[in-house]
Design an enzyme around this catalytic site. Structure first.
Site, PDB file in Angstrom:
ATOM      1  N   LYS A 285     -19.559 -28.703   0.974  1.00  0.00           N
ATOM      2  CA  LYS A 285     -19.358 -27.920   2.210  1.00  0.00           C
ATOM      3  C   LYS A 285     -18.700 -28.808   3.266  1.00  0.00           C
ATOM      4  O   LYS A 285     -17.824 -28.379   3.992  1.00  0.00           O
ATOM      5  CB  LYS A 285     -20.701 -27.399   2.740  1.00  0.00           C
ATOM      6  CG  LYS A 285     -20.599 -26.751   4.113  1.00  0.00           C
ATOM      7  CD  LYS A 285     -21.927 -26.212   4.570  1.00  0.00           C
ATOM      8  CE  LYS A 285     -22.776 -27.197   5.287  1.00  0.00           C
ATOM      9  NZ  LYS A 285     -22.389 -27.551   6.642  1.00  0.00           N
TER      10      LYS A 285
ATOM     11  N   ALA B 110     -34.130 -29.364   8.995  1.00  0.00           N
ATOM     12  CA  ALA B 110     -33.926 -27.917   9.100  1.00  0.00           C
ATOM     13  C   ALA B 110     -33.385 -27.437   7.744  1.00  0.00           C
ATOM     14  O   ALA B 110     -32.317 -26.822   7.648  1.00  0.00           O
ATOM     15  CB  ALA B 110     -32.992 -27.544  10.251  1.00  0.00           C
ATOM     16  N   LEU B 111     -34.154 -27.756   6.709  1.00  0.00           N
ATOM     17  CA  LEU B 111     -33.670 -27.601   5.327  1.00  0.00           C
ATOM     18  C   LEU B 111     -33.498 -26.138   4.921  1.00  0.00           C
ATOM     19  O   LEU B 111     -34.257 -25.265   5.349  1.00  0.00           O
ATOM     20  CB  LEU B 111     -34.646 -28.290   4.364  1.00  0.00           C
ATOM     21  CG  LEU B 111     -34.866 -29.792   4.607  1.00  0.00           C
ATOM     22  CD1 LEU B 111     -35.849 -30.349   3.571  1.00  0.00           C
ATOM     23  CD2 LEU B 111     -33.553 -30.570   4.569  1.00  0.00           C
TER      24      LEU B 111
ATOM     25  N   GLY C 269     -29.105 -24.827   0.564  1.00  0.00           N
ATOM     26  CA  GLY C 269     -28.002 -25.764   0.312  1.00  0.00           C
ATOM     27  C   GLY C 269     -28.546 -27.165   0.076  1.00  0.00           C
ATOM     28  O   GLY C 269     -28.207 -27.832  -0.911  1.00  0.00           O
ATOM     29  N   HIS C 270     -29.433 -27.608   0.993  1.00  0.00           N
ATOM     30  CA  HIS C 270     -30.052 -28.926   0.817  1.00  0.00           C
ATOM     31  C   HIS C 270     -30.836 -28.967  -0.498  1.00  0.00           C
ATOM     32  O   HIS C 270     -30.794 -29.951  -1.235  1.00  0.00           O
ATOM     33  CB  HIS C 270     -31.059 -29.206   1.944  1.00  0.00           C
ATOM     34  CG  HIS C 270     -30.450 -29.307   3.310  1.00  0.00           C
ATOM     35  ND1 HIS C 270     -30.698 -28.387   4.303  1.00  0.00           N
ATOM     36  CD2 HIS C 270     -29.621 -30.232   3.863  1.00  0.00           C
ATOM     37  CE1 HIS C 270     -30.055 -28.744   5.408  1.00  0.00           C
ATOM     38  NE2 HIS C 270     -29.384 -29.851   5.169  1.00  0.00           N
TER      39      HIS C 270
HETATM   40  P1  AMP Z   1     -27.065 -32.011   6.953  1.00  0.00           P
HETATM   41  O1  AMP Z   1     -28.559 -31.917   7.008  1.00  0.00           O
HETATM   42  O2  AMP Z   1     -26.358 -30.863   7.597  1.00  0.00           O
HETATM   43  O3  AMP Z   1     -26.552 -33.365   7.400  1.00  0.00           O
HETATM   44  O4  AMP Z   1     -26.678 -31.895   5.421  1.00  0.00           O
HETATM   45  C1  AMP Z   1     -27.199 -32.784   4.461  1.00  0.00           C
HETATM   46  C2  AMP Z   1     -26.416 -32.638   3.172  1.00  0.00           C
HETATM   47  O5  AMP Z   1     -26.543 -31.295   2.690  1.00  0.00           O
HETATM   48  C3  AMP Z   1     -24.909 -32.903   3.376  1.00  0.00           C
HETATM   49  O6  AMP Z   1     -24.423 -33.636   2.270  1.00  0.00           O
HETATM   50  C4  AMP Z   1     -24.334 -31.499   3.414  1.00  0.00           C
HETATM   51  O7  AMP Z   1     -22.985 -31.442   2.986  1.00  0.00           O
HETATM   52  C5  AMP Z   1     -25.246 -30.777   2.427  1.00  0.00           C
HETATM   53  N1  AMP Z   1     -25.226 -29.330   2.662  1.00  0.00           N
HETATM   54  C6  AMP Z   1     -25.423 -28.695   3.848  1.00  0.00           C
HETATM   55  N2  AMP Z   1     -25.256 -27.359   3.699  1.00  0.00           N
HETATM   56  C7  AMP Z   1     -24.949 -27.140   2.391  1.00  0.00           C
HETATM   57  C8  AMP Z   1     -24.654 -25.969   1.620  1.00  0.00           C
HETATM   58  N3  AMP Z   1     -24.615 -24.762   2.147  1.00  0.00           N
HETATM   59  N4  AMP Z   1     -24.408 -26.126   0.295  1.00  0.00           N
HETATM   60  C9  AMP Z   1     -24.429 -27.374  -0.271  1.00  0.00           C
HETATM   61  N5  AMP Z   1     -24.692 -28.515   0.408  1.00  0.00           N
HETATM   62  C10 AMP Z   1     -24.944 -28.415   1.724  1.00  0.00           C
END
Ligand code: AMP
Length: 228
Positions: A149, A32-33, A36-37
């Protein structure tokens, strides 16, 4: 861009890259990119010869089965975004393949995982520790990218890699936000318009407190100002 689901196929790819002495950057995600990703991925592409992104919704880190069920899954759109960035490998293992047998080993972070987010999500960081360990062993990156984050997660993973001598640098990347200040998150798509506004107020309140502390204002007055 190559999409790999089988663990063995990823290992052979990594083996061939290691022989060529190219550096691997790794970005683990649950899909669900959003932007941020993408900022983590861009950083990896800038700093490494090859970038591997994983998309895997890790059941071990969910302490609420409804949350796991409702977690957004948008693989087709994710792959389009990654193709546009020219990512080399997207690793999308199935749950059955990844946890062929349920792991008996867990990562115990001690008190560091019991406070803040860990206090409200029992077993969450232990599950994160297992998935990140497995992914780092498979992808064998020189650098892995994590968002600030999720500050507690970043610090715990850094500690784990240091304590267990993972040959990998953990890089923290700044938080990407909406114009309202709300941190981008895959879960935001589950919020109503009102929910989005309430969530963005949390950041605004914290910013007021942060600025006030710099100006040495009393915490009590700042707390009541932030609540407005
Ligand atoms: P997730 O898919 O939520 O597990 O996130 C994967 C990576 O993306 C993790 O290292 C999160 O901390 C990072 N991440 C998620 N949202 C953000 C954001 N808004 N800004 C920067 N990194 C993010």
């Amino acid at each position: 861009m190559r999409v790999i689901s089988a663990l063995k196929e990823l290992s052979s790819f990594v083996f061939s890259i290691n022989i060529e002495e190219k550096s691997i950057g790794f970005v683990p995600t649950m899909g669900a990119l959003h932007k941020g990703h993408l900022s983590l991925i861009r950083r990896s592409i800038e700093e490494n010869n090859v970038t591997i992104v994983s998309i895997f919704v890790n059941p071990l880190q969910f302490n609420d089965s409804k949350d796991l069920e409702k977690y957004p899954r948008t693989l087709r759109e994710d792959l389009d975004l990654l193709r546009n960035l020219s990512v080399d490998i997207v690793f999308t293992p199935s749950e059955k393949d990844f946890y062929n047998t349920k792991p008996l080993v867990s990562i115990n972070f001690g008190g560091m995982a019991q406070r803040l987010e860990g206090k409200f999500r029992k077993g969450h960081f232990e599950g994160v520790g297992v998935v990140v360990s497995k992914l780092l062993h498979l992808a064998m990156p020189s650098k892995a990218y994590f968002g600030l984050k999720d500050l507690q997660q970043y610090l715990l993973i850094k500690q784990m890699c240091q304590d267990l001598s993972f040959p990998c640098e953990i890089v923290g990347v700044e938080t990407e936000r909406e114009p309202s200040g709300l941190a981008l998150s895959s879960r935001n798509r589950r919020l109503s318009t009102e929910g989005l506004e309430v969530a963005s107020n949390i950041y605004k309140g914290l910013t007021i407190i942060e600025e006030g502390i710099r100006l040495e204002k009393s915490l009590e007055s700042l707390l009541s100002k932030a609540k407005l």
